[in-house]
Design a protein around this motif. Structure first.
Motif, mmCIF file in Angstrom:
data_model
loop_
_atom_site.group_PDB
_atom_site.id
_atom_site.type_symbol
_atom_site.label_atom_id
_atom_site.label_comp_id
_atom_site.label_asym_id
_atom_site.label_seq_id
_atom_site.Cartn_x
_atom_site.Cartn_y
_atom_site.Cartn_z
ATOM 1 N N GLY A 42 0.811 -1.218 0.000
ATOM 2 C CA GLY A 42 0.000 0.000 0.000
ATOM 3 C C GLY A 42 0.843 1.266 0.000
ATOM 4 N N GLY A 43 0.161 2.414 0.016
ATOM 5 C CA GLY A 43 0.854 3.710 0.017
ATOM 6 C C GLY A 43 1.740 3.864 -1.201
ATOM 7 N N VAL A 44 2.988 4.288 -0.980
ATOM 8 C CA VAL A 44 3.895 4.523 -2.111
ATOM 9 C C VAL A 44 4.153 3.254 -2.924
ATOM 10 C CG1 VAL A 44 5.088 6.498 -1.083
ATOM 11 C CG2 VAL A 44 5.935 4.178 -0.635
ATOM 12 N N TRP A 45 3.979 2.083 -2.295
ATOM 13 C CA TRP A 45 4.260 0.811 -2.972
ATOM 14 C C TRP A 45 3.267 0.503 -4.090
ATOM 15 C CZ3 TRP A 45 8.799 -1.491 -2.182
ATOM 16 C CH2 TRP A 45 9.535 -1.046 -1.075
ATOM 17 N N GLU A 46 2.142 1.273 -4.099
ATOM 18 C CA GLU A 46 1.183 1.101 -5.198
ATOM 19 C C GLU A 46 1.820 1.471 -6.539
ATOM 20 O OE1 GLU A 46 -2.317 3.221 -3.933
ATOM 21 O OE2 GLU A 46 -2.647 1.793 -2.282
ATOM 22 N N ALA A 47 2.972 2.152 -6.496
ATOM 23 C CA ALA A 47 3.727 2.457 -7.730
ATOM 24 C C ALA A 47 4.108 1.177 -8.469
ATOM 25 C CB ALA A 47 4.972 3.264 -7.395
ATOM 26 N N LEU A 48 4.061 0.039 -7.783
ATOM 27 C CA LEU A 48 4.419 -1.237 -8.420
ATOM 28 C C LEU A 48 3.201 -2.014 -8.915
ATOM 29 C CD1 LEU A 48 7.197 -2.399 -5.944
ATOM 30 C CD2 LEU A 48 7.518 -1.923 -8.369
ATOM 31 N N GLU A 49 2.005 -1.424 -8.737
ATOM 32 C CA GLU A 49 0.784 -2.117 -9.163
ATOM 33 C C GLU A 49 0.827 -2.471 -10.642
ATOM 34 O OE1 GLU A 49 -2.359 0.510 -8.119
ATOM 35 O OE2 GLU A 49 -2.812 -0.543 -6.245
ATOM 36 N N GLU A 50 0.093 -3.529 -10.980
ATOM 37 C CA GLU A 50 -0.013 -3.930 -12.378
ATOM 38 C C GLU A 50 -0.525 -2.740 -13.191
ATOM 39 O OE1 GLU A 50 -2.405 -7.438 -12.719
ATOM 40 O OE2 GLU A 50 -2.071 -7.500 -14.896
ATOM 41 N N GLY A 51 0.005 -2.564 -14.369
ATOM 42 C CA GLY A 51 -0.452 -1.457 -15.215
ATOM 43 C C GLY A 51 0.430 -0.235 -15.101
#
Lengths: 84, 154
Positions: A42-51
């Motif tokens: 979550g948080g800044v790590w959403e930068a790694l989300e698919e897409g």
């Protein structure tokens, strides 16, 4: 399974980490699984989300989400390259 | 001979070009490319780039450049290749990259030189961050670079 993960350029700045050593849960088999696992922090790590426009390498070779991750691998995540 | 260097220091273009044919008589053509830092301005103006910092992935950078040069060697008849890519802080006008290719004839030298640059742009792990009056700005990858590399797909 223990792996080293490296982050570069804008991704390194967004996440606030250049590298970490991770002990992975047994259900993580591929690079795609690992990326999901990290994005779920979550948080800044959403930068790694698919897409998101993130590239990856395993043991210093460009690799796609289907490539298997093995114990002691060096995995890297980074934005598309802009050298030259 | 193929030589790859990833370094902070500048390089001597003339000396690098000469070295590609020094002491041999089979080289009939040396093609080279030099990439420089541009003082770009954004649309709207006033946002000039005062410097640029190049980050790379030590280890993978060298490995990917070696793979690109090996690929060029497989496609054309080359007698020598030299690739130098700098990292660290560079100001407009400074050299960033050198590619030099020696061959018997110009066709192979020109093509291989362009191929190496196109692949380097999309495969070698370097990232540019520009310093502007408004602060640091990471350079976005360009689609034009992807299409330039795609031209060489077999």
């Amino acid at each position: 399974m223990s792996i080293k993960v490296l982050y570069f350029a804008s991704l390194r700045e967004t996440l606030g980490y250049s590298h970490e050593t991770l002990t992975l849960p047994a259900n993580i088999a591929t690079l795609g699984d690992l990326r999901d696992h990290l994005a779920r922090r979550g948080g800044v790590w959403e930068a790694l989300e698919e897409g998101r426009n993130v590239r990856a390498a395993i043991n210093q070779n460009m690799a796609g989400p289907e490539v298997a991750v093995a114990d002691r691998d060096e995995v890297a995540f980074f934005p598309p390259v802009t050298g030259g | 001979m193929n030589t790859i260097s990833v370094q902070e220091a500048d390089f001597d273009v003339g000396a690098e070009i000469e070295a590609l044919s020094a002491g041999r008589c089979d080289v009939g053509a040396v093609a080279s490319f030099v990439g420089l830092v541009r003082a770009d301005t954004l649309a709207g103006g006033g946002d000039e780039v005062s410097a640029m910092t190049l980050e790379h992935y030590p280890g993978m950078t060298e490995k990917s450049l070696e793979a690109i040069v090996a690929e060029a060697d497989g496609r054309w008849r080359l007698l020598g290749t030299r690739v130098i890519h700098r990292f660290g802080r560079l100001v407009p006008g400074e050299r960033i990259v050198f590619v030099g290719v020696a061959s018997s004839h110009r066709g192979d030298a020109f093509a291989a030189c362009e191929f190496i640059m196109d692949y380097l742009k999309t495969r070698a792990p370097f990232w540019k961050k520009e310093d502007t009056p408004a602060g640091g700005r990471w350079v976005d990858a360009r689609e034009a670079d992807d299409s330039a590399a795609a031209r060489w797909a077999k």
